[in-house]
Motif scaffolding. Sequence first.
Motif, mmCIF file in Angstrom:
data_model
loop_
_atom_site.group_PDB
_atom_site.id
_atom_site.type_symbol
_atom_site.label_atom_id
_atom_site.label_comp_id
_atom_site.label_asym_id
_atom_site.label_seq_id
_atom_site.Cartn_x
_atom_site.Cartn_y
_atom_site.Cartn_z
ATOM 1 N N ALA A 49 -6.193 0.689 5.166
ATOM 2 C CA ALA A 49 -5.556 1.776 4.403
ATOM 3 C C ALA A 49 -5.281 2.991 5.293
ATOM 4 N N ALA A 50 -6.182 3.290 6.215
ATOM 5 C CA ALA A 50 -5.971 4.415 7.139
ATOM 6 C C ALA A 50 -4.794 4.119 8.068
ATOM 7 N N VAL A 51 -4.702 2.879 8.513
ATOM 8 C CA VAL A 51 -3.584 2.477 9.372
ATOM 9 C C VAL A 51 -2.271 2.621 8.610
ATOM 10 N N LEU A 60 3.046 -0.231 12.961
ATOM 11 C CA LEU A 60 1.689 -0.650 12.611
ATOM 12 C C LEU A 60 0.836 -0.847 13.857
ATOM 13 N N ASN A 61 1.404 -1.451 14.896
ATOM 14 C CA ASN A 61 0.662 -1.672 16.141
ATOM 15 C C ASN A 61 0.237 -0.342 16.764
ATOM 16 N N VAL A 62 1.170 0.610 16.826
ATOM 17 C CA VAL A 62 0.866 1.921 17.413
ATOM 18 C C VAL A 62 -0.161 2.657 16.566
ATOM 19 N N ALA A 63 -0.009 2.619 15.250
ATOM 20 C CA ALA A 63 -0.950 3.306 14.360
ATOM 21 C C ALA A 63 -2.356 2.745 14.531
ATOM 22 N N TYR A 80 0.828 -1.205 0.000
ATOM 23 C CA TYR A 80 0.000 0.000 0.000
ATOM 24 C C TYR A 80 0.865 1.259 0.000
ATOM 25 N N ILE A 81 1.846 1.318 0.894
ATOM 26 C CA ILE A 81 2.693 2.504 1.020
ATOM 27 C C ILE A 81 3.489 2.732 -0.262
ATOM 28 N N ASN A 82 4.022 1.675 -0.842
ATOM 29 C CA ASN A 82 4.772 1.802 -2.104
ATOM 30 C C ASN A 82 3.903 2.341 -3.233
ATOM 31 N N ILE A 93 -10.119 8.479 4.769
ATOM 32 C CA ILE A 93 -10.398 7.048 4.559
ATOM 33 C C ILE A 93 -11.357 6.532 5.619
ATOM 34 N N ILE A 94 -11.116 6.897 6.886
ATOM 35 C CA ILE A 94 -12.004 6.469 7.974
ATOM 36 C C ILE A 94 -13.396 7.063 7.768
#
Length: 127
Positions: free
Chosen positions: A52-54, A33-36, A10-12, A108-109
């Motif tokens: 996608a929001a994460v 990712l865990n913190v996000a 996704y990020i790429n 996105i959310i």
Amino acid sequence: MASITLADEYINANCIDIEDWVECDAAKKQRILNVAERTLTNKYPTYAIPDAAVYEFANELAIAFNDTNRLQQQGIAAFGVTGVANFTFKDWAKSGVEAWIPESALDIIGAANGVKLGRKVAKWVTM
């Protein structure tokens, strides 16, 4: 639950500034990712949080907590390596993990839940 492999894809494909994310090792990516995911879930408990929001938020956290920016968060105003580089940090930098939630993640959310999310909040004032 967000995965490193899907986050990388996704990020790429969807983020502009990805160097800090790409340079992270797998353990740091998982922590980010865990913190996000935890931060978004705690801040917006009544909404479904799409992966996608994460991923958008995780990329911002990778930038916020890279080696150079981490020094700023620890209170360093400036530093230099003779003949290599000098860094001077601005005093208006964002503080706190929630401050790094990007508008794209809020969009996105909001789209997934049929609402419009924004940064502005009502505050009590005395006149």
